[in-house]
Design a protein around this motif. Sequence first.
Motif, short mmCIF file in Angstrom:
data_model
loop_
_atom_site.label_atom_id
_atom_site.label_comp_id
_atom_site.label_asym_id
_atom_site.label_seq_id
_atom_site.Cartn_x
_atom_site.Cartn_y
_atom_site.Cartn_z
N GLY A 1 0.80 -1.21 0.00
CA GLY A 1 0.00 0.00 0.00
C GLY A 1 0.84 1.26 0.00
O GLY A 1 0.53 2.23 -0.70
N LYS A 2 1.94 1.23 0.78
CA LYS A 2 2.82 2.41 0.83
C LYS A 2 3.83 2.42 -0.31
O LYS A 2 4.16 3.48 -0.84
N THR A 3 4.33 1.24 -0.67
CA THR A 3 5.33 1.17 -1.74
C THR A 3 4.76 1.68 -3.06
O THR A 3 5.45 2.38 -3.81
N PHE A 4 3.52 1.31 -3.35
CA PHE A 4 2.89 1.74 -4.60
C PHE A 4 1.82 2.80 -4.33
O PHE A 4 0.81 2.87 -5.01
N GLY A 5 2.10 3.64 -3.33
CA GLY A 5 1.15 4.68 -2.97
C GLY A 5 0.90 5.70 -4.08
O GLY A 5 -0.16 6.32 -4.13
N PHE A 6 1.85 5.83 -4.99
CA PHE A 6 1.70 6.79 -6.10
C PHE A 6 0.63 6.34 -7.11
O PHE A 6 0.23 7.13 -7.98
N LEU A 7 0.18 5.09 -7.00
CA LEU A 7 -0.85 4.60 -7.91
C LEU A 7 -2.26 4.84 -7.38
O LEU A 7 -3.22 4.40 -7.99
N ARG A 8 -2.37 5.52 -6.25
CA ARG A 8 -3.68 5.90 -5.73
C ARG A 8 -3.82 7.42 -5.78
O ARG A 8 -3.01 8.14 -5.20
N PHE A 9 -4.81 7.88 -6.49
CA PHE A 9 -5.02 9.33 -6.59
C PHE A 9 -6.51 9.63 -6.57
O PHE A 9 -7.35 8.76 -6.80
N GLU A 10 -6.81 10.87 -6.27
CA GLU A 10 -8.20 11.30 -6.08
C GLU A 10 -8.62 12.26 -7.18
O GLU A 10 -7.87 13.16 -7.54
N THR A 11 -9.80 12.03 -7.70
CA THR A 11 -10.40 13.00 -8.62
C THR A 11 -11.27 13.99 -7.87
O THR A 11 -11.61 15.05 -8.40
#
Length: 211
Positions: free
Chosen positions: A82-92
């Motif tokens: 979750g933290k390692t690939f945190g850049f793949l979660r974003f908000e519209t």
Amino acid sequence: MATSKRLAKFAVGLLALALWALPAWAHEEAVAAGHGAEAGEAHEEEHGVAETIFHHVANNSVYELDVPPPFYTGHNLKLDLGKTFGFLRFETKPGACPADVHELGTFDHLFAGCVDLRPTKHLFMLWLASAILLLSVLGGSHRDKSKLVPHGTAANLFELLVLFVRDEIAIKNIGREEGPRYTSFLLSAFFFILFANLLGLFPFMSTATSN
């Protein structure tokens, strides 16, 4: 008078019988209580084992690797996906994503404006299965075009599986004319699912196809 004596003897007999049966009854109760405690402990132990197993095979955002007892220092190795690939979660939409970074994204979050593309443990297992499959096929397949007959254990094993998929799955279910056209696709699906299932048999791994 005789009746009174008979009643007195009958009462004494009942009292003696009760006194004789009381120790046996107490012993049975103690044994039953002991068995109940053992059963409770066994149930708790079984529940603990089940919790441990499901903790490792269930899908979540943390991949945990248990360290064997001789090398255990109080902490297991963890890969926080979750933290390692945190850049793949974003908000519209601001505030659409859950505050807890370990909470998996759902369709409700997506419709609310949170796009979560981070990999989970099962997706990580699929990546690992794909990498092992590619390495196995590239390293073990028969690639010498000058020889028609494959040589080596791995090459013969792959040939056996390829012929099985072509003859027993593609041709028998699709037909001799159209079956060979779909053999490549069926081989890709067959080997991918096979390696994903086999990966779940190893300790500390997870079966992604169970999701």
